[in-house]
Scaffold this motif. Structure first.
Motif, short mmCIF file in Angstrom:
data_model
loop_
_atom_site.label_atom_id
_atom_site.label_comp_id
_atom_site.label_asym_id
_atom_site.label_seq_id
_atom_site.Cartn_x
_atom_site.Cartn_y
_atom_site.Cartn_z
N LYS A 1 0.88 -1.47 0.03
CA LYS A 1 0.30 -0.28 -0.20
C LYS A 1 0.87 1.21 -0.47
N SER A 2 0.36 2.06 -0.06
CA SER A 2 0.97 3.58 -0.73
C SER A 2 1.13 4.90 0.62
N ASN A 3 0.48 3.78 1.77
CA ASN A 3 0.67 4.89 3.11
C ASN A 3 1.61 3.65 4.09
#
Length: 70
Positions: A5-7
């Motif tokens: 995930k990007s976070n």
């Protein structure tokens, strides 16, 4: 491998080509299950008959794809 995930703080590397191939296989089995209720509900009792049903359904989908592409 599925991309992180990007976070996420620590991202994992992934192989984009391998991910594309995996996606093709997942979409194919999704199409099999959507088009052929017999496969989704597993009517066949033995694994031999179940595999034969998957092979027949796969050939049918391949023929439909091949005919529409030609």
């Amino acid at each position: 491998m599925i991309p992180s995930k990007s976070n996420r703080k620590l991202t994992k590397d992934f192989d984009a080509e391998l991910y594309k191939e995996r996606n093709k296989i997942e979409r194919f089995f999704g199409r099999l299950k959507a088009s052929f209720r017999r496969i989704a509900t597993r009517y066949e009792k033995t694994s031999r008959n179940f595999l034969a049903t998957i092979k027949l359904a796969s050939v049918r989908l391949w023929i439909e794809f091949y005919e529409s592409a030609a």
